[in-house]
Every structure is written in structure tokens, then in C-alpha cells.
Design an enzyme around this catalytic site. Structure first.
Site, short mmCIF file in Angstrom:
data_model
loop_
_atom_site.label_atom_id
_atom_site.label_comp_id
_atom_site.label_asym_id
_atom_site.label_seq_id
_atom_site.Cartn_x
_atom_site.Cartn_y
_atom_site.Cartn_z
CE LYS A 1 -0.26 -0.34 4.99
NZ LYS A 1 -1.06 -0.70 6.16
CE1 TYR B 1 10.99 31.97 2.24
CE2 TYR B 1 11.26 29.58 2.29
CZ TYR B 1 10.95 30.75 1.61
OH TYR B 1 10.61 30.68 0.29
C1 LIG Z 1 -0.20 -1.67 6.83
C2 LIG Z 1 -0.80 -2.93 7.17
C3 LIG Z 1 -0.01 -4.08 7.32
C4 LIG Z 1 1.50 -4.05 7.31
O1 LIG Z 1 1.95 -3.45 8.50
P1 LIG Z 1 3.53 -3.35 8.81
O2 LIG Z 1 3.59 -2.81 10.18
O3 LIG Z 1 4.09 -2.41 7.79
O4 LIG Z 1 4.07 -4.71 8.67
C5 LIG Z 1 -0.66 -5.29 7.50
N1 LIG Z 1 -2.00 -5.35 7.57
C6 LIG Z 1 -2.79 -4.27 7.46
C7 LIG Z 1 -4.26 -4.41 7.55
C8 LIG Z 1 -2.22 -3.02 7.26
O5 LIG Z 1 -3.00 -1.95 7.18
#
Ligand SMILES: *Cc1c(COP(=O)(O)O)cnc(C)c1O
Length: 343
Positions: free
Chosen positions: A10, A236
Site C-alpha cells: 500500500k 526563512y
Molecule cells: C499496513 C498494514 C499491514 C503491514 O503493516 P507493517 O507494520 O508495515 O508490517 C498489514 N496489515 C494491514 C491491515 C495493514 O493496514
């Protein structure tokens, strides 16, 4: 029984680039890819990735289930209402659609309660258009709170046992994120779902995580150099003034690229294998760093994340300077920073 791996890609693979990494993941044996949204899943399909893709977030509005079906994606179902909508659309299209059921065991984000899961399982019996391909839950505190985690694992196992006792046999059971994968081997069940660890990064120290190597480096080059006398203000708000004659390098990265503004006068970059401090405020497109006493020229490489010589700066370092977490630093590397895949 073997444990399958769902590569969580993701947010453009946590800023790394989901399309190239999806190919790497599948070639290396990932059985599934996990993404957050329908849009992220469609981008993978458009790039020709045909592996099973689970959309971890909810699908809404429900008409979007049609798009999920067309693209052969796997939706997450987190309420009886959405299960019924999916079943209706699948039946109308004469399809048998796999889905994963999301159970909330303590994360409090999306998911049905254990009782809600039981109701959905009972409703599912005899339904032909939808197939329970998985049941999953998400841990809130796998890197910080064993009591909380054991409680979640226990609740989840009860739902899994119920499903098995009701005859749901071809089901994947998954609850392990990266932190759980490295700390709770008993929670691997038949599928694990790491994100951060895939990228060689761990949010908190664990013994086995010492073997992980970050796969991403972030580099830029010096585009401007100058010596300034004592008293010269930089950036800045003139929050920094040279206390003596110093040499300043300008780097073409700023908060629009993902350098947190909160690391103004706090962060460091590597140049010639040395940590050089950011002086003055981070601007949209540039930062200035102190390179006094270093033999540098325009065009010299600067490492923002990664190694140079014996020195290293990690996403976690930036997170510490910014009061954030490594996840946010990696996801924050913006689109305008070109990704180069080296294999
Ligand atoms: C983001 C996510 C993961 C992975 O989590 P990590 O801490 O990056 O391993 C797994 N399951 C779900 C539902 C997530 O949203």
C-alpha cells in the site's frame, strides 16, 4: 503446512514504488499482494500484475464491488451489509467471488466484532456467489504490548476455530504484521502480512531484525556552495546565523520532496561520509547544510537515507528528528523524487 506471504504494498509500497516491487514480490514467492484501496489495486492490474490482490481497506460505495469483480480483486468485508451487497452483485453477474473477512480484535479501525463474524459466517452457509477465502485481523501493539497482543491473538483464534468448525476449509488466516512476524512465530498461521519489514526497516529493535537491510536509499547532489562570514542568516525566518565563517551547501530537496519541515535546524545529511547538519529552515525545494572543513565541490553526492562510507542515516533517524515514525518518512518521499530500481 507452509506459511504464505502477502506483500503489503500500500501507499506505493511505503514510498518505494509498488509496481516494480510487486513484480519482485511475486517473483520471490509472495502468494498475495495487499494494498489499501481499489485505486491502488487497479494501478497494479493496469501494470499487468495478475497475482491475487487483497484490498485491505473497505470498499465504498458498494457499487464499486462491480469494479472489484471486473478486475479480479479480493475485497475485504467488514460488515454484514457489505457482505450482502457483494453477494448480490456477484449473483447478478453469475460469478463466484472470493473475499476476506476482517475481524476487529482491538485495533478499533475497521472490522466486525467476534459476534458479528459469527453472524456473517452463519449467513454465508450455502451461499454460492461468495467464497470465504480469508479471515484476518490487525494487531495494534505487536511491537509494544504483549498482553494486548496475546488478547488479540486469542480472540482471533476463536473466530478462526469457529470458521473451521463450520466447515470453511480453504480459508487463509492472517494477523501478523511485521512486528508480529518477528516476535510471535506462533501467530503466523497460514499467511503473514508484513509491510515495513519487507523493505528492510523495523520500527522498533528486535533481535531478528538486526539481519534486515533497508532496500531504499535517497540521494541528491550539491547544487550550490558558498562561504559566508559570521553573522550571516540562513533561510526563512533567519532562525540560523553563522557563528563564524562557514561553508554552506545547498541541496535541491525540501519539504515538497519529503524532508520534514520539523527537521529544520535538527536533521543531518551525509556528505563525504560525514554527518552535516541542516542549517536554517527546510524550504519547499531546498535545504542548506553546513559543510565547513569538508573538501566538497558542486555535484558531490549527498545521502539523505542510506550509507556513505561508514556512516548511515536511516528513516528512523529522520523520524526521531521529526517526532514521527519511519513509516511516515518513507511514505512521505513525494512523487517528484524519481525512483530508480537497482536489482
Ligand atoms: C499496513 C498494514 C499491514 C503491514 O503493516 P507493517 O507494520 O508495515 O508490517 C498489514 N496489515 C494491514 C491491515 C495493514 O493496514
Amino acid at each position: 503446512m507452509g506459511v504464505e506471504l502477502m506483500a503489503v504494498l500500500k501507499a506505493d509500497a511505503y514510498g518505494h514504488g509498488a509496481i516494480p516491487l510487486a513484480k519482485v514480490a511475486v517473483e520471490n514467492g509472495a502468494s498475495h499482494i495487499g494494498v489499501s484501496s481499489l485505486e491502488e489495486a487497479l494501478a497494479l492490474r493496469e501494470a499487468g500484475i495478475s497475482a491475487p490482490v487483497l484490498i485491505l481497506g473497505g470498499i465504498y460505495p458498494f457499487e464499486n464491488f462491480s469494479v472489484v469483480l471486473e478486475a479480479d480483486l479480493i475485497p475485504t468485508i467488514a460488515s454484514l451489509e457489505s457482505a450482502q451487497q457483494l453477494e448480490k452483485i456477484a449473483r447478478e453477474k453469475n460469478r463466484q467471488v472470493p473475499f476476506h473477512l476482517k475481524v476487529d480484535t482491538g485495533m478499533g479501525r475497521i472490522g466486525v466484532s467476534a459476534i458479528g463474524a459469527k453472524k456473517i459466517l452463519e449467513w454465508l452457509v450455502g451461499k454460492k456467489s461468495v467464497e470465504l477465502a480469508g479471515i484476518f485481523s490487525h494487531l495494534s501493539s505487536a511491537d509494544s504490548d504483549p498482553t494486548m497482543t496475546q488478547g488479540q491473538l486469542h480472540q482471533f483464534s476463536q473466530v478462526c476455530e469457529l470458521a473451521i468448525s463450520m466447515g470453511f476449509k480453504k480459508t487463509k488466516f492472517h494477523i501478523s504484521n511485521s512486528a508480529a512476524l518477528l516476535r510471535y512465530p506462533e501467530a503466523r498461521l497460514n499467511l503473514v502480512r508484513p509491510g515495513l519489514a519487507l523493505y528492510g526497516v523495523m520500527a522498533s529493535p528486535t533481535p531478528s531484525a538486526q539481519e534486515l537491510t533497508p532496500v531504499l536509499s535517497w540521494k541528491t547532489k550539491i547544487i550550490f556552495l558558498k562561504k559566508v562570514p559570521a553573522g550571516t542568516p540562513i533561510s526563512y525566518g533567519a532562525t540560523y546565523r553563522a557563528s563564524r565563517e562557514i561553508k554552506i551547501a545547498t541541496l535541491p530537496v525540501g519539504y515538497a520532496d519529503g524532508i520534514p519541515w520539523s527537521t529544520s535546524n535538527k536533521g543531518f545529511v551525509l556528505i563525504k561520509g560525514r554527518r552535516c547538519p541542516i542549517v536554517g529552515r527546510v524550504t519547499m525545494d531546498h535545504i542548506m547544510v553546513d559543510v565547513t572543513d569538508l573538501p566538497v565541490s558542486i555535484g558531490d553526492e549527498s545521502v539523505l537515507i542510506g550509507r556513505q562510507g561508514d556512516a548511515e542515516i536511516t528513516a528512523q533517524n529522520w523520524a526521531d528528528w521529526a517526532g514521527s515514525i519511519s513509516y511516515e518518512i518513507l511514505c512521505g518521499i513525494s512523487k517528484r523524487v524519481p525512483r530508480v530500481v537497482i536489482s
